[in-house]
Design an enzyme around this catalytic site. Structure first.
Site, PDB file in Angstrom:
ATOM      1  N   GLY A  61       0.826  -1.205   0.000  1.00  0.00           N
ATOM      2  CA  GLY A  61       0.000   0.000   0.000  1.00  0.00           C
ATOM      3  C   GLY A  61       0.856   1.249   0.000  1.00  0.00           C
ATOM      4  O   GLY A  61       2.088   1.188   0.044  1.00  0.00           O
ATOM      5  N   PHE A  65       3.441  10.099   1.103  1.00  0.00           N
ATOM      6  CA  PHE A  65       4.862  10.114   0.740  1.00  0.00           C
ATOM      7  C   PHE A  65       5.504   8.730   0.791  1.00  0.00           C
ATOM      8  O   PHE A  65       6.633   8.568   0.358  1.00  0.00           O
ATOM      9  CB  PHE A  65       5.645  11.045   1.680  1.00  0.00           C
ATOM     10  CG  PHE A  65       5.101  12.441   1.725  1.00  0.00           C
ATOM     11  CD1 PHE A  65       5.221  13.286   0.640  1.00  0.00           C
ATOM     12  CD2 PHE A  65       4.447  12.905   2.862  1.00  0.00           C
ATOM     13  CE1 PHE A  65       4.721  14.571   0.674  1.00  0.00           C
ATOM     14  CE2 PHE A  65       3.947  14.196   2.908  1.00  0.00           C
ATOM     15  CZ  PHE A  65       4.076  15.032   1.814  1.00  0.00           C
ATOM     16  N   ASP A 177      -2.713   9.968  18.583  1.00  0.00           N
ATOM     17  CA  ASP A 177      -3.542   9.609  17.426  1.00  0.00           C
ATOM     18  C   ASP A 177      -3.956   8.142  17.498  1.00  0.00           C
ATOM     19  O   ASP A 177      -3.853   7.404  16.524  1.00  0.00           O
ATOM     20  CB  ASP A 177      -2.787   9.895  16.119  1.00  0.00           C
ATOM     21  CG  ASP A 177      -3.725   9.926  14.904  1.00  0.00           C
ATOM     22  OD1 ASP A 177      -4.957  10.081  15.095  1.00  0.00           O
ATOM     23  OD2 ASP A 177      -3.238   9.780  13.769  1.00  0.00           O
ATOM     24  N   ASN A 418      19.311   0.121  34.888  1.00  0.00           N
ATOM     25  CA  ASN A 418      18.409   1.234  35.190  1.00  0.00           C
ATOM     26  C   ASN A 418      17.481   0.934  36.367  1.00  0.00           C
ATOM     27  O   ASN A 418      16.578   1.711  36.657  1.00  0.00           O
ATOM     28  CB  ASN A 418      17.589   1.616  33.948  1.00  0.00           C
ATOM     29  CG  ASN A 418      16.728   0.469  33.426  1.00  0.00           C
ATOM     30  OD1 ASN A 418      16.654  -0.582  34.055  1.00  0.00           O
ATOM     31  ND2 ASN A 418      16.098   0.672  32.291  1.00  0.00           N
ATOM     32  N   ASP A 488      38.172 -12.001  21.107  1.00  0.00           N
ATOM     33  CA  ASP A 488      39.297 -12.155  20.177  1.00  0.00           C
ATOM     34  C   ASP A 488      40.304 -13.166  20.727  1.00  0.00           C
ATOM     35  O   ASP A 488      41.284 -12.811  21.373  1.00  0.00           O
ATOM     36  CB  ASP A 488      39.944 -10.778  19.972  1.00  0.00           C
ATOM     37  CG  ASP A 488      41.168 -10.836  19.084  1.00  0.00           C
ATOM     38  OD1 ASP A 488      41.275 -11.791  18.281  1.00  0.00           O
ATOM     39  OD2 ASP A 488      42.004  -9.924  19.190  1.00  0.00           O
TER      40      ASP A 488
END
Length: 511
Positions: A61, A65, A177, A418, A488
Site C-alpha cells: 500500500g 509520501f 492519534d 536502570n 578475540d
C-alpha cells in the site's frame, strides 16, 4: 626507525588486555557496568542500499509520501514490512520531522504490544524503515468485517491497548492519534480466534514532562479528546481515544458521529453520547462503568491507563489470564530454569542475543517468554522491579533461597542498569538459546557488527556501535578494547566469524 606501527601497537594493546581477561574468572562479565545496552544500540541505522539486505516480495500500500512493501531478509528469510519514504517527493519540513520522530520514539520503546522497528536506512534517495509485518491487518478492517464484538473479545483487545499505553505514559510518551487504523493484528489465539495486537504510527507522538500542557491540535476527528480541541491537554487524551475504541468495538459505531469533521468535533465538544440503545442495554454494568470513566469530559477526573488495567471488567473477563496463559507446564519449567541459569560472558554475546531476540518476536520461545513476563508484570507498566519478580516467581517456584535467587537473577538480567527489567531483557534471559545458534541466524547477528561486510569485526566497528553507550566517558577507549579482547581468542585485534560463533555457542555450555 625501530618504532612499531600504530596498527601493530594497537594489536599488542588488545592482546595484553585479552591475556589479562583470560586469567580472570571466566564467568565474570567484564564492563557490565559501563555499557548501557538499550534499544537505541540494538536498532541500527545504515547508509547502505536496503535491497542488499532485503528482497521485495509484494506491494502492500501507499500513503502521501510512503510506499509499504512485504520484504524478506536475504540471510534469515524472515518476512518483514518495509516503509519507503522517497526524499524527492517534496516532503515538507514538518513531515520530515515526523519521520524522525517516529523512528526515534520506536527505537526507545520495548513492549510486546508496540510495533517493533528492526532497522532503518537513510541514503540520498529515501528513508526505509524495517518493521514487523502484522499479517492480520488493521483493527479498523477487523471491525468492518467482523464487528461488533462481545465483551470477552473487546476486553481481550483493550487489555493489550491499555498495557501499551500505560507503558508509553510511564516512558513519558503520549501517542496523540490512537485509532483502530493505528492498531495492527499480529496473529490470533488458536483457542478463541481473539487477535494479538500492536500499536503503531508514532509520527505525531511526543515526549512530555509530568504536568506539562500540550497545545498542538493533533488527532483524528472521531477519536480526538475534547481538551485537544481546546489545545490544552496532556497524556490523558489517549484515554479518551481508548474509550471511543471500546465503544466502537462493542457497537460497531462511533459515540460521536457526523457527516463531516466539523460536525463530529462539535459533538465531541459537547461530550454527549448514548449508552441506552443496543447493544449497551445488554452490556455489563462493569463495562459501562469503564466507558464512562474514559469518556469523561474533565481529564483530571478521567482514569489513567494503570487504573484502567486494574478495572474490575478485565478481571471479570479474565483478560490477563487468557492473554498470558502458558498451556504447557514443561514450557513454563524450561523458561524458569533458563532465568535461573542465565549468565553473561561478554558484551558481544549479550548484544548479539539482544539483537536476535529483538528481531525474532514471533519465535515460539519468545512468545512464551513474553507471556511469562506479562504474568509477572503485575501493574502492566511494561517493566518489572525486584519485588514484582520475587512475587511473580514465588507463585511458580518453591525454594527456601528464593529471595537470594531472585536477587541474583535480577542482577544478571538488568543489562542497562536502570533499576528494573524491561520486556526484552527478560525475554533474552528466559528463552532457550539454542534456537538462535544455527549458522544463518549467527551470520545475521554477525552482520549487525560487521558494518562494512568485510567478514571481520574491527575496533572501529565496535566503536561505532558502543561509543555513545559507555557510561564511563573517561575510559571509553579501554572499555571498547576490552569488548574485543573478550572474544578475540587469537589476539589479532579483530573478531572473525569463527570467534564470534564460539562465544555465542558458549551460551549452551553454561546450562
Amino acid at each position: 626507525m625501530g618504532g612499531k606501527s600504530s596498527k601493530s601497537k594497537k594489536n599488542d594493546d588488545l592482546k595484553a588486555i585479552g591475556e589479562k581477561a583470560n586469567k580472570e574468572d571466566p564467568n565474570t562479565f567484564h564492563y557490565s557496568n559501563t555499557i548501557n545496552l538499550t534499544n537505541e544500540v540494538i536498532v541500527a541505522e545504515s547508509k547502505a542500499d536496503p535491497s542488499a539486505d532485503y528482497k521485495k516480495l509484494n506491494f502492500l500500500g501507499e500513503g502521501s509520501f510512503a510506499s509499504v512493501y512485504k520484504v524478506q531478509n536475504r540471510i534469515t528469510d524472515s518476512i518483514r514490512a518495509m516503509k519507503v519514504i522517497n526524499k524527492s517527493a517534496n516532503i515538507s519540513a514538518e513531515a520530515d520531522k515526523e519521520i524522525f520522530n517516529e523512528i526515534n520514539i520506536l527505537r526507545t520503546l520495548d513492549h510486546p504490544n508496540i510495533l517493533k522497528i528492526f532497522e532503518f536506512y537513510s541514503n540520498k534517495e529515501s528513508y526505509s524503515i524495517i518493521t514487523e509485518l502484522c499479517s492480520g491487518g488493521e483493527l479498523f478492517q477487523e471491525i468492518i468485517d467482523r464487528g461488533p464484538f462481545n465483551e470477552n473479545y473487546s476486553a481481550y483487545v483493550m487489555f493489550q491497548i491499555f498495557s501499551a499505553i500505560n507503558y508509553c505514559h510511564n516512558m513519558k510518551i503520549v501517542h496523540r492519534d490512537l485509532k483502530p487504523e493505528n492498531i495492527l493484528i499480529v496473529d490470533r489465539e488458536k483457542s478463541n480466534n481473539f487477535p494479538r495486537v500492536k500499536i503503531c504510527d508514532f509520527g505525531t507522538s511526543k515526549m512530555f514532562e509530568k504536568g506539562a500542557v500540550q497545545r498542538k491540535l493533533v488527532g483524528s476527528s472521531y477519536y480526538i479528546a475534547p481538551e485537544v480541541l481546546n489545545k490544552n491537554y496532556d497524556e490523558k487524551c489517549d484515554l479518551w481515544s481508548c474509550g471511543v475504541i471500546l465503544y466502537i468495538l462493542l457497537s460497531g459505531r462511533p459515540p460521536f458521529a457526523g457527516d463531516n469533521d466539523k460536525e463530529i468535533m462539535s459533538k465531541v465538544a459537547t461530550g454527549k453520547y448514548d449508552l441506552t440503545e443496543s447493544p449497551f442495554n445488554k452490556v455489563s454494568s462493569s463495562c459501562l462503568d469503564l466507558i464512562q470513566k474514559l469518556l469523561i469530559m474533565d481529564p483530571k477526573k478521567r482514569i489513567n491507563a494503570q487504573e484502567a488495567l486494574a478495572h474490575p471488567w478485565f478481571k471479570e473477563n479474565r483478560s490477563k489470564e487468557l492473554f498470558n496463559k502458558i498451556k504447557d507446564e514443561s514450557t513454563l519449567t524450561k523458561l524458569l530454569n533458563n532465568l535461573k541459569a542465565y549468565r553473561r560472558d561478554s558484551i558481544i554475546q549479550e548484544t548479539a542475543l539482544a539483537y536476535l531476540v529483538h528481531n525474532f518476536p514471533q519465535m515460539k520461545d519468545v512468545v512464551n517468554a513474553c507471556k511469562l513476563f506479562n504474568q509477572i508484570d503485575n501493574n502492566g507498566d511494561g517493566k518489572v522491579n525486584q519485588q514484582e519478580l520475587l512475587k511473580g516467581l514465588k507463585a511458580k517456584i518453591k525454594s527456601d533461597t528464593l529471595e537470594q535467587d531472585v536477587a541474583e537473577i535480577y542482577k544478571n538480567i538488568d543489562m542497562d542498569n536502570n533499576g528494573y527489567i524491561e520486556y526484552e531483557e527478560f525475554v533474552r534471559a528466559a528463552v532457550s538459546k539454542e534456537r538462535f545458534l544455527n549458522e544463518n541466524v549467527l551470520r545475521f547477528a554477525f552482520r549487525y557488527f560487521d558494518k562494512d561486510g568485510s567478514g571481520e569485526i574491527t575496533f572501529e566497528e565496535i566503536e561505532k556501535i558502543f561509543k555513545d553507550s559507555v557510561s564511563d566517558k573517561s575510559n571509553v577507549h579501554d572499555a571498547l578494547k576490552k569488548i574485543i579482547a573478550e572474544v578475540d581468542s587469537n589476539g589479532d585485534g579483530i573478531i572473525s566469524f569463527k570467534e564470534f560463533s564460539d562465544i555465542m555457542k558458549k551460551m549452551l555450555k553454561k546450562k
